[in-house]
Design a protein around this motif. Structure first.
Motif, PDB file in Angstrom:
ATOM      1  N   ALA A 246      57.871 -34.922 -44.899  1.00 47.95           N
ATOM      2  CA  ALA A 246      58.896 -33.916 -44.629  1.00 47.95           C
ATOM      3  C   ALA A 246      58.952 -32.837 -45.705  1.00 47.95           C
ATOM      4  N   ALA A 247      58.706 -33.225 -46.964  1.00 51.25           N
ATOM      5  CA  ALA A 247      58.749 -32.244 -48.045  1.00 51.25           C
ATOM      6  C   ALA A 247      57.540 -31.320 -48.018  1.00 51.25           C
ATOM      7  N   ASP A 248      56.386 -31.865 -47.605  1.00 52.38           N
ATOM      8  CA  ASP A 248      55.164 -31.055 -47.557  1.00 52.38           C
ATOM      9  C   ASP A 248      55.109 -30.165 -46.326  1.00 52.38           C
ATOM     10  N   ALA A 249      55.919 -30.491 -45.327  1.00 50.70           N
ATOM     11  CA  ALA A 249      55.870 -29.750 -44.068  1.00 50.70           C
ATOM     12  C   ALA A 249      56.147 -28.266 -44.272  1.00 50.70           C
ATOM     13  N   ILE A 250      57.110 -27.952 -45.156  1.00 49.79           N
ATOM     14  CA  ILE A 250      57.483 -26.544 -45.352  1.00 49.79           C
ATOM     15  C   ILE A 250      56.547 -25.834 -46.330  1.00 49.79           C
ATOM     16  N   HIS A 251      55.512 -26.551 -46.790  1.00 50.12           N
ATOM     17  CA  HIS A 251      54.522 -25.949 -47.688  1.00 50.12           C
ATOM     18  C   HIS A 251      53.136 -25.957 -47.057  1.00 50.12           C
ATOM     19  N   GLY A 252      53.106 -25.858 -45.744  1.00 52.82           N
ATOM     20  CA  GLY A 252      51.818 -25.706 -45.066  1.00 52.82           C
ATOM     21  C   GLY A 252      51.470 -26.781 -44.060  1.00 52.82           C
ATOM     22  N   ASP A 253      52.049 -27.989 -44.215  1.00 49.15           N
ATOM     23  CA  ASP A 253      51.656 -29.086 -43.328  1.00 49.15           C
ATOM     24  C   ASP A 253      52.169 -28.927 -41.903  1.00 49.15           C
ATOM     25  N   LEU A 254      53.086 -28.003 -41.679  1.00 53.57           N
ATOM     26  CA  LEU A 254      53.526 -27.737 -40.302  1.00 53.57           C
ATOM     27  C   LEU A 254      52.365 -27.279 -39.427  1.00 53.57           C
ATOM     28  N   GLY A 255      51.309 -26.792 -40.075  1.00 48.54           N
ATOM     29  CA  GLY A 255      50.140 -26.329 -39.332  1.00 48.54           C
ATOM     30  C   GLY A 255      49.436 -27.421 -38.554  1.00 48.54           C
ATOM     31  N   MET A 256      49.724 -28.687 -38.876  1.00 49.87           N
ATOM     32  CA  MET A 256      49.072 -29.780 -38.143  1.00 49.87           C
ATOM     33  C   MET A 256      49.708 -30.006 -36.771  1.00 49.87           C
ATOM     34  N   ILE A 257      50.900 -29.471 -36.552  1.00 49.29           N
ATOM     35  CA  ILE A 257      51.611 -29.712 -35.297  1.00 49.29           C
ATOM     36  C   ILE A 257      51.119 -28.767 -34.209  1.00 49.29           C
ATOM     37  N   GLN A 258      50.747 -29.330 -33.083  1.00 46.76           N
ATOM     38  CA  GLN A 258      50.283 -28.548 -31.944  1.00 46.76           C
ATOM     39  C   GLN A 258      51.385 -28.445 -30.887  1.00 46.76           C
ATOM     40  N   LYS A 259      51.165 -27.589 -29.937  1.00 41.58           N
ATOM     41  CA  LYS A 259      52.181 -27.241 -28.954  1.00 41.58           C
ATOM     42  C   LYS A 259      52.784 -28.442 -28.231  1.00 41.58           C
ATOM     43  N   ASP A 260      51.941 -29.379 -27.798  1.00 47.56           N
ATOM     44  CA  ASP A 260      52.430 -30.485 -26.969  1.00 47.56           C
ATOM     45  C   ASP A 260      52.788 -31.742 -27.758  1.00 47.56           C
ATOM     46  N   ASP A 261      52.764 -31.660 -29.076  1.00 43.88           N
ATOM     47  CA  ASP A 261      53.062 -32.835 -29.893  1.00 43.88           C
ATOM     48  C   ASP A 261      54.549 -33.183 -29.864  1.00 43.88           C
ATOM     49  N   PHE A 262      54.816 -34.479 -29.981  1.00 46.50           N
ATOM     50  CA  PHE A 262      56.175 -34.971 -30.188  1.00 46.50           C
ATOM     51  C   PHE A 262      56.325 -35.271 -31.676  1.00 46.50           C
ATOM     52  N   VAL A 263      57.451 -34.897 -32.249  1.00 45.20           N
ATOM     53  CA  VAL A 263      57.702 -35.173 -33.664  1.00 45.20           C
ATOM     54  C   VAL A 263      58.838 -36.186 -33.770  1.00 45.20           C
ATOM     55  N   ILE A 264      58.531 -37.316 -34.411  1.00 43.22           N
ATOM     56  CA  ILE A 264      59.562 -38.315 -34.694  1.00 43.22           C
ATOM     57  C   ILE A 264      59.978 -38.150 -36.142  1.00 43.22           C
ATOM     58  N   CYS A 265      61.242 -37.870 -36.356  1.00 49.93           N
ATOM     59  CA  CYS A 265      61.769 -37.712 -37.705  1.00 49.93           C
ATOM     60  C   CYS A 265      62.603 -38.952 -38.041  1.00 49.93           C
ATOM     61  N   ILE A 266      62.205 -39.662 -39.095  1.00 51.49           N
ATOM     62  CA  ILE A 266      62.885 -40.898 -39.490  1.00 51.49           C
ATOM     63  C   ILE A 266      63.815 -40.613 -40.660  1.00 51.49           C
ATOM     64  N   SER A 267      65.066 -40.983 -40.511  1.00 55.55           N
ATOM     65  CA  SER A 267      66.038 -40.781 -41.577  1.00 55.55           C
ATOM     66  C   SER A 267      67.216 -41.724 -41.369  1.00 55.55           C
ATOM     67  N   LYS A 268      67.685 -42.331 -42.447  1.00 53.87           N
ATOM     68  CA  LYS A 268      68.876 -43.173 -42.328  1.00 53.87           C
ATOM     69  C   LYS A 268      70.111 -42.310 -42.081  1.00 53.87           C
ATOM     70  N   SER A 269      70.323 -41.323 -42.956  1.00 53.20           N
ATOM     71  CA  SER A 269      71.535 -40.513 -42.854  1.00 53.20           C
ATOM     72  C   SER A 269      71.404 -39.386 -41.843  1.00 53.20           C
ATOM     73  N   GLY A 270      70.187 -38.864 -41.706  1.00 56.18           N
ATOM     74  CA  GLY A 270      69.990 -37.717 -40.817  1.00 56.18           C
ATOM     75  C   GLY A 270      70.534 -36.429 -41.380  1.00 56.18           C
ATOM     76  N   ASN A 271      70.923 -36.450 -42.661  1.00 60.78           N
ATOM     77  CA  ASN A 271      71.549 -35.273 -43.265  1.00 60.78           C
ATOM     78  C   ASN A 271      70.911 -34.853 -44.582  1.00 60.78           C
ATOM     79  N   THR A 272      69.735 -35.371 -44.907  1.00 63.86           N
ATOM     80  CA  THR A 272      69.106 -35.010 -46.172  1.00 63.86           C
ATOM     81  C   THR A 272      68.681 -33.542 -46.150  1.00 63.86           C
ATOM     82  N   PRO A 273      68.679 -32.875 -47.300  1.00 67.17           N
ATOM     83  CA  PRO A 273      68.346 -31.441 -47.349  1.00 67.17           C
ATOM     84  C   PRO A 273      66.997 -31.104 -46.726  1.00 67.17           C
ATOM     85  N   GLU A 274      66.003 -31.944 -47.005  1.00 67.20           N
ATOM     86  CA  GLU A 274      64.664 -31.667 -46.465  1.00 67.20           C
ATOM     87  C   GLU A 274      64.667 -31.697 -44.945  1.00 67.20           C
TER      88      GLU A 274
END
Length: 322
Positions: free
Chosen positions: A78-106
């Protein structure tokens, strides 16, 4: 003594809390979970799983499980995503975001970016009132009562529950795809596990010679055949090379103890009729199971009615199956 008692008590409490939390997950397997699985199945894209901290470690494990069970998956920190790794995501991909609180800054930074890309967002979260849950397309509810940590701080119960829910997702996808043991073997060709799934009797038998004698063979010929082929047994066949029986080292010892005339005994008199056999196309692990069931160390390998050799427990040990 008191310290040991406290250690055991603490360990039991941790396991009980985590077991209760996993058991409670059953209450959260709802229509949203079903719809989420169906959407992933219908999508031509991959599953990208992201998280931070301990959730990132859990994400890596779930990615590995999905990949090995037929669902293409990638990990994105999640931290690397905003520094270029978002480029790995393609149009039809599903993204699962795992978080206990769901409210972390990242997570709060990442979610709008994912929505802007048009990705479907799945929240695997322990707080269904969180920022992440409220902005997700699907919510996988991993609510817990408390962490196993006595301070209710260290991610313990939450990570266990997240991993268990990931396993449930992976297995549901596996079953829906009709993913078979043969498919599983394609992704696990190495080690003992892989060999159990693809190694056949035919793969092992050609390494051995084929000891066999006629039903009228004298004791001297039987001994020479067993000794020269070094398998501890020989098949007994008729004139058409059809299997009649088997003679093992044990049969020879029992014959000698019986007081039989060793100068007159023939193969047909000491052989075991209808010996245990296995088709050469069968998996080698089934040969091992058959040996265990009947408490024997070798089987006659057959190609239809024709004997092609012996498979011995030592062969399976060499292959690492035992």
């Amino acid at each position: 003594m008191k310290l040991a008692k406290n250690i055991k008590s603490s360990a039991i409490q941790v396991l009980q809390k985590e077991a209760d939390a996993v058991q409670n997950l059953i209450n959260y397997i709802d229509e949203d979970f079903v719809t989420c699985v169906e959407a992933i199945l219908a999508s031509p894209g991959r599953v990208v799983i992201t998280g931070i901290g301990k959730s990132a470690i859990v994400a890596n494990k779930i990615v590995a499980t999905l990949n090995s069970t037929g669902t293409p998956a990638l990990f994105m920190h999640a931290a690397d995503a905003i520094h270029g790794d978002l480029g790995m995501i393609q149009k039809d991909d599903f993204v699962i975001c795992i978080s206990k609180s769901g409210n972390t800054p990242e997570i709060k930074v990442l979610v709008p970016l994912l929505k802007r890309l048009g990705s479907k967002l799945i929240a695997l979260v322990s707080n269904t009132k969180s920022y992440l849950a409220e902005h997700a397309d699907y919510v996988l509810n991993a609510t817990i009562a408390e962490e196993a940590c006595p301070n209710n701080l260290a991610p313990t119960t939450s990570t266990t529950v997240h991993m268990a829910l990931g396993d449930a997702l992976a297995v549901c996808l596996l079953e829906a795809r009709g993913f078979s043991s043969e498919d599983f073997a394609k992704y696990h060709p190495g080690g003992a596990l892989g060999k159990q799934l693809y190694l056949t009797v035919a793969d092992v038998v050609p390494k051995n010679l084929v000891p066999k004698v006629s039903e009228s063979a004298p004791l001297s010929e039987i001994i020479v055949e067993i000794s020269s082929k070094r398998l501890g047994a020989t098949a007994v066949v008729d004139n058409n090379d059809q299997l009649l029986g088997i003679i093992t080292d044990g049969d020879l010892r029992r014959m000698l103890l019986s007081g039989a005339d060793i100068n007159r005994v023939k193969a047909s008199e000491i052989m075991t009729k209808n010996p245990k056999s296995i088709a050469q196309a069968e998996f080698a692990i089934r040969a091992l199971n058959q040996m265990k069931e009947h408490n024997i160390t070798q089987l006659v390998a057959m190609d239809g009615d024709k004997i092609v050799g012996f498979i011995h427990i030592h062969d399976l040990m060499k292959e690492g199956i035992v």
